[in-house]
Motif scaffolding. Structure first.
Motif, mmCIF file in Angstrom:
data_model
loop_
_atom_site.group_PDB
_atom_site.id
_atom_site.type_symbol
_atom_site.label_atom_id
_atom_site.label_comp_id
_atom_site.label_asym_id
_atom_site.label_seq_id
_atom_site.Cartn_x
_atom_site.Cartn_y
_atom_site.Cartn_z
ATOM 1 N N MET A 1 4.071 10.634 0.468
ATOM 2 C CA MET A 1 5.223 9.770 0.489
ATOM 3 C C MET A 1 4.983 8.524 -0.352
ATOM 4 O O MET A 1 5.925 7.979 -0.899
ATOM 5 C CB MET A 1 5.553 9.391 1.919
ATOM 6 N N THR A 2 3.739 8.112 -0.423
ATOM 7 C CA THR A 2 3.423 6.944 -1.234
ATOM 8 C C THR A 2 3.747 7.199 -2.693
ATOM 9 O O THR A 2 4.146 6.291 -3.408
ATOM 10 C CB THR A 2 1.939 6.568 -1.071
ATOM 11 N N TYR A 5 8.075 7.869 -3.068
ATOM 12 C CA TYR A 5 8.973 6.708 -3.080
ATOM 13 C C TYR A 5 9.103 6.100 -4.474
ATOM 14 O O TYR A 5 10.221 5.953 -4.980
ATOM 15 C CB TYR A 5 8.543 5.650 -2.057
ATOM 16 N N SER A 8 10.994 8.403 -6.887
ATOM 17 C CA SER A 8 12.438 8.375 -6.641
ATOM 18 C C SER A 8 13.051 7.071 -7.139
ATOM 19 O O SER A 8 14.100 7.070 -7.769
ATOM 20 C CB SER A 8 12.702 8.563 -5.152
ATOM 21 N N ARG A 9 12.399 5.982 -6.847
ATOM 22 C CA ARG A 9 12.908 4.658 -7.252
ATOM 23 C C ARG A 9 13.004 4.535 -8.765
ATOM 24 O O ARG A 9 13.874 3.851 -9.289
ATOM 25 C CB ARG A 9 11.993 3.576 -6.697
ATOM 26 N N HIS A 85 4.784 -1.510 -4.000
ATOM 27 C CA HIS A 85 5.452 -1.223 -2.729
ATOM 28 C C HIS A 85 5.863 -2.504 -2.011
ATOM 29 O O HIS A 85 6.967 -2.586 -1.467
ATOM 30 C CB HIS A 85 4.553 -0.380 -1.821
ATOM 31 N N LEU A 89 9.815 -3.042 -1.114
ATOM 32 C CA LEU A 89 10.188 -2.745 0.263
ATOM 33 C C LEU A 89 10.093 -3.982 1.138
ATOM 34 O O LEU A 89 9.335 -4.896 0.853
ATOM 35 C CB LEU A 89 9.254 -1.670 0.847
#
Length: 95
Positions: A1-2, A5, A8-9, A85, A89
């Protein structure tokens, strides 16, 4: 997932397949502690570690179980990953 994300971004198409019965696998159960030396959160907390100090520690702990080039890539780019990140986020850090 790291990795999913930021991919995708940055506009890539991403599919995350989870093998565990819940999102995040064992990291979700453990709290997900990470060691990424010399990142912005550590610096804000007053940490004065250097990449070279981290490299000495890493070599002593990991030894030759992974190639030095892989260890160097982690140490030379890991802080930037955490900084990315944290900037993207709404995350809290605990140092």
């Amino acid at each position: 997932m790291t990795g999913a994300y930021p991919a995708s971004r940055e506009g890539l198409s991403v599919v995350v397949v989870e093998a565990a019965g819940h999102l995040g696998g064992t990291t979700a159960c453990s709290g997900g502690g990470l060691w990424f030396p010399c990142n912005a959160a550590l610096k804000r907390a007053g940490d004065q570690d250097t990449v070279e100090d981290a490299r000495t520690y890493f070599r002593a702990v990991v030894g030759d179980r992974t190639p030095p080039a892989v260890q160097d890539a982690f140490l030379d780019t890991g802080a930037a990953l955490i900084d990315y990140h944290l900037a993207a986020l709404d995350m809290r850090t605990r140092v």
